[in-house]
Design an enzyme around this catalytic site. Structure first.
Site, PDB file in Angstrom:
ATOM      1  N   GLU A  63       0.868  -1.178   0.000  1.00  0.00           N
ATOM      2  CA  GLU A  63       0.000   0.000   0.000  1.00  0.00           C
ATOM      3  C   GLU A  63       0.909   1.233   0.000  1.00  0.00           C
ATOM      4  OE1 GLU A  63      -2.456   2.309   3.431  1.00  0.00           O
ATOM      5  OE2 GLU A  63      -2.799   0.135   3.341  1.00  0.00           O
ATOM      6  N   LYS A  69     -10.716  -1.587   7.190  1.00  0.00           N
ATOM      7  CA  LYS A  69      -9.423  -1.435   7.860  1.00  0.00           C
ATOM      8  C   LYS A  69      -9.718  -0.978   9.288  1.00  0.00           C
ATOM      9  CE  LYS A  69      -5.919   2.182   7.808  1.00  0.00           C
ATOM     10  NZ  LYS A  69      -5.153   3.117   6.992  1.00  0.00           N
TER      11      LYS A  69
END
Length: 203
Positions: free
Chosen positions: A38, A125
């Site tokens: 990421e 998340k």
């Protein structure tokens, strides 16, 4: 894409001062067995870096710290395969739907998780993970068993097995990996993370 990330079990959250440093981190991760990365918007001109790496078959390439529509759209068009935010953003959610891209919104509370699910997001998340700890995941999954959770913040080599034991689908790891020292140290720690996750999943 969701299944790919779940299969990996770990996403490396990369913050870097420039592209060279970011590429060093990426190589260390890949060599250590971590393919999902990421790249956060804190990396200068991150969209250019995503575009440069978009065809790398060794990477499952995503973008993080996405706060608005433009950031999401620019990164997806550059080649990001999934989008991660620190919180839930309606406009980011819309862009990801339009461009058929996985969105992982940041959530803290059960209400936020329910909202993210209602808007069509299977995985959230959990951020910041260190505020809650692994037991919070078990508590959430009691009333919402179908939610997929990726804790980020507070996941370390010492507690990664606990997170999986409590029911997470994968983990996001940033500073606890990249503060390991040299690139070789990061690569070795990446290997440890991968091995520990494989071990806890095989139980």
């Amino acid at each position: 894409m969701l299944e790919s990330i779940k299969k990996e079990g770990i996403v490396a959250v990369i913050r870097a001062k420039d592209h060279e440093e970011a590429k060093g981190y990426i190589n260390a991760c890949v060599n250590g067995g971590i393919r999902a990365v990421e790249l956060t918007y804190s990396i200068p001109n991150v969209v250019d870096l995503i575009n440069e790496l978009r065809d790398d078959k060794n990477l499952i390439l995503g973008v993080g710290s996405v706060l608005n529509r433009e950031m999401a759209k620019d990164a997806i068009l550059a080649g990001a395969k999934y989008v991660v935010s620190p919180g839930y953003s309606e406009e980011v959610n819309e862009v990801c739907k339009q461009l058929n891209t996985l969105y992982l919104p940041g959530c803290m509370t059960v209400s936020e998780i329910m909202n993210a699910q209602d808007k069509g997001n299977k995985m959230v998340k959990l951020f910041p993970g260190d505020v809650f700890g692994p037991k919070y995941v078990k508590a959430i999954k009691a009333p919402i068993p179908n939610v997929e959770i990726m804790p980020t913040g507070g996941v370390s080599i010492d507690n990664v097995d606990k997170w999986f034991e409590m029911g997470v689908s994968c983990v996001g790891v940033g500073s606890s990996l990249f503060n390991a020292g040299s690139l070789e140290d990061i690569e070795n720690l990446a290997k440890e993370f991968v091995e520990k996750i494989q071990n806890v999943r095989s139980k």
